[in-house]
Scaffold this motif. Structure first.
Motif, PDB file in Angstrom:
ATOM      1  N   GLY A  34       0.712  -1.256   0.100  1.00  0.00           N
ATOM      2  CA  GLY A  34      -0.099  -0.052  -0.043  1.00  0.00           C
ATOM      3  C   GLY A  34       0.866   1.267   0.060  1.00  0.00           C
ATOM      4  N   PRO A  35       0.261   2.375  -0.216  1.00  0.00           N
ATOM      5  CA  PRO A  35       1.039   3.720  -0.217  1.00  0.00           C
ATOM      6  C   PRO A  35       1.438   4.015   1.047  1.00  0.00           C
ATOM      7  CG  PRO A  35      -1.217   4.059  -0.317  1.00  0.00           C
ATOM      8  CD  PRO A  35      -1.361   2.614  -0.367  1.00  0.00           C
ATOM      9  N   ASP A  36       2.705   4.588   0.964  1.00  0.00           N
ATOM     10  CA  ASP A  36       3.268   5.143   2.445  1.00  0.00           C
ATOM     11  C   ASP A  36       3.883   6.597   2.309  1.00  0.00           C
ATOM     12  OD1 ASP A  36       5.513   4.213   1.087  1.00  0.00           O
ATOM     13  OD2 ASP A  36       6.348   3.267   2.761  1.00  0.00           O
ATOM     14  N   GLY A  37       3.760   7.272   0.989  1.00  0.00           N
ATOM     15  CA  GLY A  37       4.368   8.541   0.991  1.00  0.00           C
ATOM     16  C   GLY A  37       3.970   9.515   2.061  1.00  0.00           C
ATOM     17  N   GLY A  38       4.867  10.280   2.467  1.00  0.00           N
ATOM     18  CA  GLY A  38       4.584  11.220   3.626  1.00  0.00           C
ATOM     19  C   GLY A  38       4.275  12.564   2.934  1.00  0.00           C
ATOM     20  N   ASN A  39       3.805  13.763   3.794  1.00  0.00           N
ATOM     21  CA  ASN A  39       3.597  15.027   3.593  1.00  0.00           C
ATOM     22  C   ASN A  39       4.675  15.808   3.496  1.00  0.00           C
ATOM     23  OD1 ASN A  39       0.744  13.901   3.560  1.00  0.00           O
ATOM     24  ND2 ASN A  39       0.296  14.749   5.582  1.00  0.00           N
ATOM     25  N   GLY A  40       4.633  16.723   2.843  1.00  0.00           N
ATOM     26  CA  GLY A  40       5.797  17.856   2.489  1.00  0.00           C
ATOM     27  C   GLY A  40       5.636  18.869   3.836  1.00  0.00           C
ATOM     28  N   GLY A  41       6.879  19.538   3.997  1.00  0.00           N
ATOM     29  CA  GLY A  41       6.776  20.342   5.520  1.00  0.00           C
ATOM     30  C   GLY A  41       6.176  21.633   4.997  1.00  0.00           C
ATOM     31  N   ARG A  42       5.843  22.576   5.902  1.00  0.00           N
ATOM     32  CA  ARG A  42       5.480  23.718   5.481  1.00  0.00           C
ATOM     33  C   ARG A  42       6.537  24.826   5.326  1.00  0.00           C
ATOM     34  NH1 ARG A  42       5.090  28.402   8.352  1.00  0.00           N
ATOM     35  NH2 ARG A  42       6.051  27.348  10.231  1.00  0.00           N
ATOM     36  N   GLY A  43       6.526  25.913   4.261  1.00  0.00           N
ATOM     37  CA  GLY A  43       7.336  26.775   4.144  1.00  0.00           C
ATOM     38  C   GLY A  43       7.423  27.952   5.419  1.00  0.00           C
ATOM     39  N   GLY A  44       8.648  28.390   5.555  1.00  0.00           N
ATOM     40  CA  GLY A  44       8.726  29.229   6.931  1.00  0.00           C
ATOM     41  C   GLY A  44       8.018  30.580   6.428  1.00  0.00           C
ATOM     42  N   ASP A  45       7.789  31.472   7.430  1.00  0.00           N
ATOM     43  CA  ASP A  45       6.990  32.771   7.247  1.00  0.00           C
ATOM     44  C   ASP A  45       8.217  33.873   7.534  1.00  0.00           C
ATOM     45  OD1 ASP A  45       4.575  31.545   7.161  1.00  0.00           O
ATOM     46  OD2 ASP A  45       4.012  31.824   9.132  1.00  0.00           O
ATOM     47  N   VAL A  46       7.825  34.937   7.097  1.00  0.00           N
ATOM     48  CA  VAL A  46       8.658  36.053   7.206  1.00  0.00           C
ATOM     49  C   VAL A  46       8.082  36.746   8.330  1.00  0.00           C
ATOM     50  CG1 VAL A  46       9.785  38.121   6.405  1.00  0.00           C
ATOM     51  CG2 VAL A  46       9.918  36.174   4.883  1.00  0.00           C
ATOM     52  N   ILE A  47       8.533  36.970   9.472  1.00  0.00           N
ATOM     53  CA  ILE A  47       7.758  37.785  10.565  1.00  0.00           C
ATOM     54  C   ILE A  47       8.651  39.028  10.949  1.00  0.00           C
ATOM     55  CG2 ILE A  47       6.926  37.453  12.887  1.00  0.00           C
ATOM     56  CD1 ILE A  47       6.735  34.748  12.380  1.00  0.00           C
ATOM     57  N   LEU A  48       7.856  40.337  10.908  1.00  0.00           N
ATOM     58  CA  LEU A  48       8.347  41.332  11.542  1.00  0.00           C
ATOM     59  C   LEU A  48       7.877  41.473  12.937  1.00  0.00           C
ATOM     60  CD1 LEU A  48       7.463  44.072   8.594  1.00  0.00           C
ATOM     61  CD2 LEU A  48       9.508  42.267   8.959  1.00  0.00           C
TER      62      LEU A  48
END
Length: 478
Positions: A34-48
């Motif tokens: 069966g499928p076992d591919g994981g999810n990608g990570g979230r990109g970082g924010d730019v915070i002031l």
């Protein structure tokens, strides 16, 4: 060399989301894991974020391009990618964030105040997360969303209680140097002060800050001299102090005219009419200056100004001026509404973001705009037929095809999903089928539906036994 910068254009880019992984579990004696591919990570924010230790935007003047890190892609074995690291940019207290059109996006006042200048892209789902009862073995994964970016303008507006305004060489820097511990540059020529200077003054139990704004001249509100560049630094002040030179050597100037000119420039700039004013007649240690101060003081008091005579050099009248400013500031602080404790406000994303529009453009192209359709297009791998079919299914369930039909679209018409500068354009075919669907329904693997060999042998033996039992029951030797 520039040491003070109060306006910069910052180019920010958030991190991209990591791609999802399309993987199939492989293990001995488990040919169809069966499928076992994981999810990608979230990109970082730019915070002031407001940092009291930062007083200038100089760092962003030298390095205006800032980018957060990307999310990592998913991996097999149901391993999700690592999220990108947020990029935190410290800015001075009183920084205003604007877009390139001049519209205010945020006004950052107070230690710890934050603003997300660019939001990171979400990671793509792996094929394990896309599996369902109907789609048991997806052969594709979703791509990560690109991070948002753009240009923002940062403007610093000094946060001070008192602003000293006046002509160049009126003695503002000298006053702030004796009223506080500030050490501004002082010289006997105009425009000595090129940047605002801040000082802290203690008068009794009141502690306040005082700012020395670079000298104003006629036409400052229209851009002459340094006035327009630094007039914004007086916007947050509680009281304005007019510093008038009573010992000027210019024959065409006098203190009353100087006051009228500066008031006109402040009126042209706008937003300062309700600030209390105090007039300081400076340089009374000079005999001519003392005489002129006594001459014009009654006229200024008739106009409603509180007038103080002072000399920064001889330290005359400074105590009275300092306590008068403290009185006004204390009253201003008391009149302000009490600040409530900072409340944490959670603003979750809208659950119903399925709204979209379909419009017919002049060139005959049908354009689809909406958060969900545009996000789905960005996350689709168009080199994978199964992924394209999955996108078609999602758009159909959302009602895009139905709305296109109602708008008059016909087979073969051009359809664009997304804005004009970044859209996916295709020839529309109602309920179109991708090549992978010719083998069966989208996302289904008939191999997974077949029973395993051992189970099949057991079923065959049971069927043979049942058949033999029926034959025995039906046999009648008599």
């Amino acid at each position: 060399m520039t040491t003070f910068v109060d306006r910069v254009e910052l180019h920010v880019a958030a991190g991209n989301g990591g791609h999802g992984c399309a993987s199939v579990h492989r293990e001995k004696f488990k040919p169809l894991g069966g499928p076992d591919g994981g999810n990608g990570g979230r990109g970082g924010d730019v915070i002031l974020v407001v940092d009291q230790s930062v007083t200038t935007l100089l760092d962003y003047h030298h390095s205006p391009h800032r980018r957060a890190t990307n999310g990592r892609p998913g991996e097999g074995g149901n391993r999700s990618g690592k999220d990108g690291q947020d990029l935190v940019l410290p800015v001075p207290d009183g920084t205003v964030v604007l877009d390139r059109k001049g519209d205010v996006l945020a006004d950052l006042v107070g230690e710890g105040t934050t603003y997300v200048a660019a939001e990171g892209g979400r990671g793509g789902l792996g094929n394990a997360a896309l599996a369902s009862a109907r789609r048991k073995a997806p052969g594709f994964a979703l791509l990560g969303e690109p991070g948002r970016g753009g240009d923002v303008v940062l403007e610093l507006k000094t946060v001070a209680d008192v602003a000293l305004v006046g002509y160049p060489s009126a003695g503002k820097s000298s006053l702030i140097s004796v009223l506080s511990a500030a050490k501004p540059k002082i010289a006997d020529y105009p425009f000595t002060t090129l940047v605002p200077n801040l000082g802290v003054v203690t008068a009794g139990s009141t502690v306040y800050t005082i700012a020395d704004v670079p000298g104003l001249i006629p036409g400052a509100s229209q851009g002459r001299g340094l006035g327009l560049e630094f007039l914004r630094h007086v916007e947050r002040c509680s009281v304005l102090v007019h510093v008038l030179d009573t010992a000027t050597l210019e024959s065409d100037r006098d203190p009353v005219t100087d006051l009228d000119v500066i008031e006109e420039e402040l009126a042209q700039y706008g937003g300062l009419d309700n600030r209390p004013r105090i007039v300081v007649l400076n340089k009374i240690d000079i005999p001519d200056g003392k005489d002129l101060a006594e001459m014009i003081r009654p006229d200024l008091e008739k106009r409603g100004y509180r007038v103080f005579e002072a000399s920064a050099v001889a330290h005359l009248g400074l105590k009275e001026l300092s306590f008068a400013l403290a009185e006004i500031i204390a009253k201003s602080r008391a009149d302000k509404p009490k600040e409530e404790a900072t409340r944490i406000v959670i603003r979750p994303r809208a659950v119903d973001d399925a709204g979209f529009t379909v419009s017919l453009e002049d060139d005959g192209l049908y354009r689809v705009r909406g958060e969900k359709p545009e996000r789905w297009v960005r996350q689709t791998d168009f080199s994978n037929d199964e992924a394209v079919g999955y996108l078609a299914d999602r758009l159909s369930r959302l009602g895009v095809e139905e709305k296109l039909m109602k708008a008059g679209a016909r087979s073969g018409d051009g359809v664009a999903i997304g804005p004009e500068d970044d859209a996916v354009v295709f020839d529309w075919e109602p309920t179109m089928m991708a090549g992978a669907e010719m083998l069966g329904r989208r996302g289904e693997d008939h191999r997974l539906e077949a029973p395993r060999p051992a189970e099949q042998r057991r079923r065959d033996r049971d069927a043979e036994r049942d058949e033999a039992q029926r034959a025995y029951d039906e046999f009648d030797p008599f």
